[in-house]
Design an enzyme around this catalytic site. Structure first.
Site, mmCIF file in Angstrom:
data_model
loop_
_atom_site.group_PDB
_atom_site.id
_atom_site.type_symbol
_atom_site.label_atom_id
_atom_site.label_comp_id
_atom_site.label_asym_id
_atom_site.label_seq_id
_atom_site.Cartn_x
_atom_site.Cartn_y
_atom_site.Cartn_z
ATOM 1 N N GLY A 120 -10.736 -11.366 -22.125
ATOM 2 C CA GLY A 120 -10.990 -12.312 -23.958
ATOM 3 C C GLY A 120 -12.395 -12.599 -24.002
ATOM 4 N N GLU B 145 -15.375 -10.114 -25.218
ATOM 5 C CA GLU B 145 -14.724 -9.828 -26.771
ATOM 6 C C GLU B 145 -15.156 -10.756 -27.091
ATOM 7 O OE1 GLU B 145 -10.407 -9.203 -25.931
ATOM 8 O OE2 GLU B 145 -11.512 -6.905 -27.047
ATOM 9 N N GLU C 283 -8.636 -5.416 -18.844
ATOM 10 C CA GLU C 283 -6.911 -5.705 -18.877
ATOM 11 C C GLU C 283 -6.359 -4.216 -18.536
ATOM 12 O OE1 GLU C 283 -9.817 -6.309 -20.540
ATOM 13 O OE2 GLU C 283 -9.488 -8.472 -22.486
ATOM 14 N N ALA D 115 -7.672 -14.062 -21.309
ATOM 15 C CA ALA D 115 -7.021 -14.642 -21.453
ATOM 16 C C ALA D 115 -5.797 -15.205 -20.384
ATOM 17 C CB ALA D 115 -5.434 -14.226 -22.452
#
Ligand code: NAD
Length: 728
Positions: free
Chosen positions: A103, A106, A126, A63
């Site tokens: 992300g 992920e 993160e 992100a």
């Protein structure tokens, strides 16, 4: 931004791209397109399998952190899409090229299979911006690679190589050639095969024989490393939930913890620090020189003069950066000592690099040469001087360099505080003289304070900045003043710490408060580590103590202002800190590292107070914190007002990377903005009234102006510098 969805060979290939600074980030549109693409692939009977890849050789950097102000739309919007991928009845293969971070990684965890290019890097960073992987990554990763490895990756945020990912079972295959083609081949082979066992959400977390004990121990380690930063501990909690709860409950816990972090203030500070580091790359000076127009010159060969504490680390950094270097000392004895120290550092670095699959070539004389004769410096492009902190000696060296080095060579000084212009004045090329202030240990610390003098050319600044980059350091361009940015702000901080001892505190009390705040070490442990004699020598040079002090000078005053002779008195007793086994603390032996409170210091302080008729008082934590930090910040406002730094980010980057300021508090100026400038002003006014003989407590005019202008946000501070205020 582009999302394409194409069908061929009965296979859907989804790829998405949002190019920002050459990295690919998720945006709302990308998420939407990914969801739509998946649904179409699922609904289309002619599609039998799906491959997900990035474009231009990069999978995804996750992100865009600039979008975290609207979290539910981005950070958390991805989780259901990852689940959607996982639920697909058609095999989904991730083709990981370049990077798959946050992300991005992920998403691959939702895929049924993962293939990575040999040069790909993966990670869940993160935590470094104060968050946790919020798209179900804390629940899927431990199911895939086990709790210990998942904890390591998630709580440190480190990037891992494709080969490590393969070893851990994070990817199924590593390829050297076209990853997307390999993924397509695999996807075709998988058509019609069962997928249940590949859906991570359905798998249990692999058991450990001693899970409870392991987690207890791991939490202690995570907390110790975090030093007050919340994110690593909450990452831990999320992973722990994966070991205790079904997948759906774990996901709920992950979201809850994500939201706590998002609103904690630490995430904002860490994200500010992230962007501040990028902002300082774009340097400017008050005369209009800037990164936009200045070009660096190539450095093909460098030299370091002086192989003491600093020179050794600087040589090591240059060798690691693959810049051939000549290391020079004043005589053979010093040279041999220096050479041994450098070789030891390089051997250790080589060992560390080997563990990561890299090599370090330093036994080649073309890469590293040791000398005592200045004549070998004729062909170097840049010299870094790191001899004793003595102006006369530095001038002698620079005069010699100016005569010996080729005319285009750059001459840098590693002085901690001395005047760059005075050093440059003895050369015939002041435009090529610049301060390059490394921090100890120089091969470890990331900060490089780059100080331009009155005549330093933009090319010289650009070259020093480029050197910082090549050495993997953070270069911060600042102006020339005593102590530059970092040490100048440190002086009032340490001064207050010593004044607090005079008034009633003990070294361990002051250190504890600042360490609880998040500093790696408090001011007294730091002084003991650096050596108390360093400051003593400097104060003697300035005539503040020692034989040049005018007879009859009051013990606790200099030039009409308050002065504490405490550090001088310690030095007179041979207490130089760790190196002599005694300083503000006692150590097990000379050179020892474990600081123990020293009863001798306690009685010395109480005798001192008696001698000077100072009434011992209890000083609370709030006063310790405020007096130390607010004077440091106050100096920062003066620095900004004088144009020594072009913005508060510069001061913050210096403090985070050079002085152990806790990153999760965003640097001193960011911290000031969170405390509120009116609060800081009020406290400084209060302490200044109590201690009128301490000018460092008098509020900076710029701070007063910002408060009068309504406490504007940090980003706007500099725009107020030259604005008129009728409220003042
Ligand atoms: P140091 O005393 O450990 O080493 C200085 C070295 O310079 C010695 O090995 C000495 O032999 C050598 N030297 C002296 N005269 C020389 C000459 N004429 N030719 C060649 N070599 C000569 O000092 P240090 O701590 O490494 O500090 C070096 C500089 O870096 C100083 O200006 C200091 O202020 C600055 N600095 C120090 C630190 C720190 O933490 N120690 C941090 C940042 C900057």
């Amino acid at each position: 931004m582009r999302v394409t969805f194409s069908l061929f060979h009965a296979l859907a290939v989804l790829n998405w791209l949002l190019a920002t600074e050459s990295l690919i980030y998720f945006s709302l549109a990308v998420l939407q397109a990914l969801e739509d693409g998946l649904k179409r692939a699922d609904a289309d009977p002619s599609v039998k399998a799906v491959t997900i890849c990035g474009e231009n050789g990069k999978f995804s950097a996750g992100a865009d952190i600039r979008g975290f102000s609207s979290p539910n739309k981005q950070g958390l919007g991805l989780g259901p899409i990852v689940s959607l991928i996982e639920r697909s009845e058609k095999p989904v293969v991730a083709a990981i090229e370049g990077i798959a971070l946050g992300g991005g990684l992920e998403v691959t965890l939702g895929c049924h299979y993962r293939i990575a290019h040999v040069q790909a890097r993966m990670g869940l960073p993160e935590v470094t911006i104060g968050l946790l992987p919020g798209a179900e990554g804390t629940q899927r990763l431990p199911r895939l690679i086990g709790v210990p490895a998942a904890l390591d990756i998630i709580t440190t945020g480190r990037h891992i190589s494709a080969s490590e990912a393969l070893k851990l079972g994070l990817v199924d295959e590593v390829v050297e050639e076209n990853t997307v083609e390999a993924a397509i081949r695999l996807a075709n082979r998988l058509i019609g095969q069962p997928l249940g066992h590949r859906r991570l959400s359905l798998k249990p977390v692999p058991k450990l024989p001693n899970m409870e004990a392991f987690l207890t121990e791991a939490l202690v380690k995570v907390k110790k490393r975090a030093q007050g930063c919340l994110a690593p501990e909450l990452c831990f909690q999320a992973i722990k939930a994966a070991t205790e709860q079904p997948f759906a409950d774990g996901v709920r816990k992950e979201r809850e913890l994500f939201n706590i972090l998002l609103t904690s203030g630490q995430a904002k500070a860490l994200q500010y620090a992230f962007f501040a580091e990028r902002a300082v790359e774009k340097w400017t000076t008050p005369s209009g020189a800037s990164w936009k127009t200045a070009s660096p010159q190539p450095i093909r060969k460098a030299a370091v003069i002086g192989l003491g504490t600093m020179g050794r680390g600087i040589v090591t950094s240059l060798v690691k950066a693959k810049i051939p270097v000549v290391a020079l000392e004043q005589d053979l004895e010093y040279l041999n000592t220096g050479r041994k120290a450098v070789m030891l550092l390089l051997e250790r670095e080589a060992m560390k690099m080997e563990q990561g699959g890299q090599t370090l070539d330093f036994n080649n004389p073309a890469r590293l040469q040791f000398a005592v004769d200045f004549d070998v410096l004729r062909d170097v492009d840049l010299v870094i001087e790191a001899v004793f902190e003595n102006m006369a000696l530095k001038k002698e060296i620079f005069n010699k360099l100016s005569r010996i080095c080729k005319p285009e060579a750059f001459l840098c000084t590693n002085t901690s505080a001395l005047n760059i212009d005075e050093i440059a004045s003895v050369t015939s090329r002041p435009q090529q003289v610049i301060g390059t202030h490394f921090f100890s240990p120089a091969h470890v610390m990331r900060l490089l304070e780059i100080i331009y003098g009155r005549h330093t050319s933009p090319t010289t600044i650009a070259t020093a900045m480029q050197l910082a980059k090549v050495m993997k350091k953070v270069g911060v361009v600042v102006g020339n003043c005593f102590g530059f940015v970092g040490n100048r702000m440190m002086f009032p901080y340490v001064q207050q710490a010593v004044f607090l001892l005079e008034e009633g505190s003990r070294p361990e009390d002051v250190d504890q408060v600042l360490e609880d705040f998040g500093f790696k070490i408090g001011p007294f442990r730091m002084s003991d580590l650096a050596g108390l004699d360093v400051g003593w020598r400097s104060r003697k040079d300035q005539g503040l103590t020692g034989p040049t002090l005018a007879p009859g000078t009051s013990a606790r005053q200099r030039h009409g202002y308050r002065y504490s002779p405490l550090p001088d008195l310690l030095c007179e007793k041979g207490r130089f800190g760790q190196k002599t086994g005694k300083g503000w603390y006692q150590y097990e032996k000379a050179g020892g590292r474990t600081a123990k409170p020293d009863p001798w210091i306690h009685s010395f302080l109480s005798e001192y107070r008696d001698t000077h008729q100072i009434k011992t008082r209890f000083i609370d934590q709030e006063e310790i914190l405020e007096r130390c930090l607010f004077t440091l910040i106050n100096e920062g406002f003066d620095i900004l007002a004088e144009g020594i730094a072009s913005g508060p980010e510069h001061l913050d980057v210096v403090y985070i990377n050079g002085y152990g300021w806790p990153k999760h508090r965003g640097g001193p100026m960011f911290y000031a903005s969170t405390v509120g400038l009116p609060n800081i002003l009020a406290k400084l006014q209060k302490y200044s009234e109590i201690h009128p003989d301490v000018p460092q407590l008098r509020p900076s005019a710029f701070l007063k102006k910002l408060v009068a202008m309504g406490n504007p946000p940090l980003n706007d501070w500099m725009s107020y510098l030259h604005r008129q205020s009728n409220k003042l």
